[in-house]
Scaffold this active site. Structure first.
Site, short mmCIF file in Angstrom:
data_model
loop_
_atom_site.label_atom_id
_atom_site.label_comp_id
_atom_site.label_asym_id
_atom_site.label_seq_id
_atom_site.Cartn_x
_atom_site.Cartn_y
_atom_site.Cartn_z
N LEU A 233 -1.49 -3.89 2.51
CA LEU A 233 -2.65 -3.61 3.50
C LEU A 233 -2.26 -3.74 4.93
CD1 LEU A 233 -5.71 -2.77 3.61
CD2 LEU A 233 -6.23 -5.17 3.65
N GLN B 13 -0.84 -2.28 -4.42
CA GLN B 13 -1.14 -2.76 -2.86
C GLN B 13 -1.70 -4.20 -3.05
OE1 GLN B 13 -4.98 -2.10 -1.61
NE2 GLN B 13 -4.02 -4.05 -0.41
N CYS B 14 -1.07 -5.02 -2.12
CA CYS B 14 -1.64 -6.22 -1.82
C CYS B 14 -1.52 -6.64 -0.33
CB CYS B 14 -0.70 -7.17 -2.63
SG CYS B 14 1.07 -7.65 -1.87
N ALA B 15 -1.44 -7.75 0.07
CA ALA B 15 -1.73 -8.01 1.50
C ALA B 15 -0.23 -7.68 2.09
CB ALA B 15 -1.79 -9.61 1.84
#
Length: 111
Positions: free
Chosen positions: A100, A72-74
């Site tokens: 996210l 998971q990242c932005a």
């Protein structure tokens, strides 16, 4: 057609925020936040682990191989690279669709 291109390029499969949350609740997966420390301090998924993308290569050995790792990242771009990198090292990986932001849009909790 996109599925064919995704396989050809070796991109990881994506998982919806809701499915990711369900996998974590059953204990079959964990969420790995690959954003920077500053991004994580602003908001993060409760219970997620943190290894920035820059640290991943040096610290991948600390991750369990008996669970699916949901990167998971932005937004999903850096996490796709992380998932691909980990998959090449023998981990089972998925990429959190929308990162996210997707998690938050789904109304799921953050800290």
């Amino acid at each position: 057609m996109f599925g064919f291109l995704k396989k050809l390029l070796g991109l990881p499969d994506g998982v919806s925020p809701q499915d990711a949350q369900a996998m974590v609740k059953t204990g079959s997966a964990l969420i790995l936040d690959v954003r920077t420390s500053a991004e994580r301090q602003a908001a993060h998924i409760p219970g997620s682990l943190h290894l920035s993308l820059d640290e991943l290569g040096r610290n991948a050995g600390k991750l369990p191989k008996d669970k699916t790792i949901i990167c998971q990242c932005a937004s999903g771009m850096r996490s796709a690279a992380a998932a691909k990198q980990l998959a090449a090292q023998g981990f089972t990986t998925l990429n959190l669709k929308g990162g996210l932001g997707g998690w938050q849009r789904a109304g799921l909790p953050t800290k």
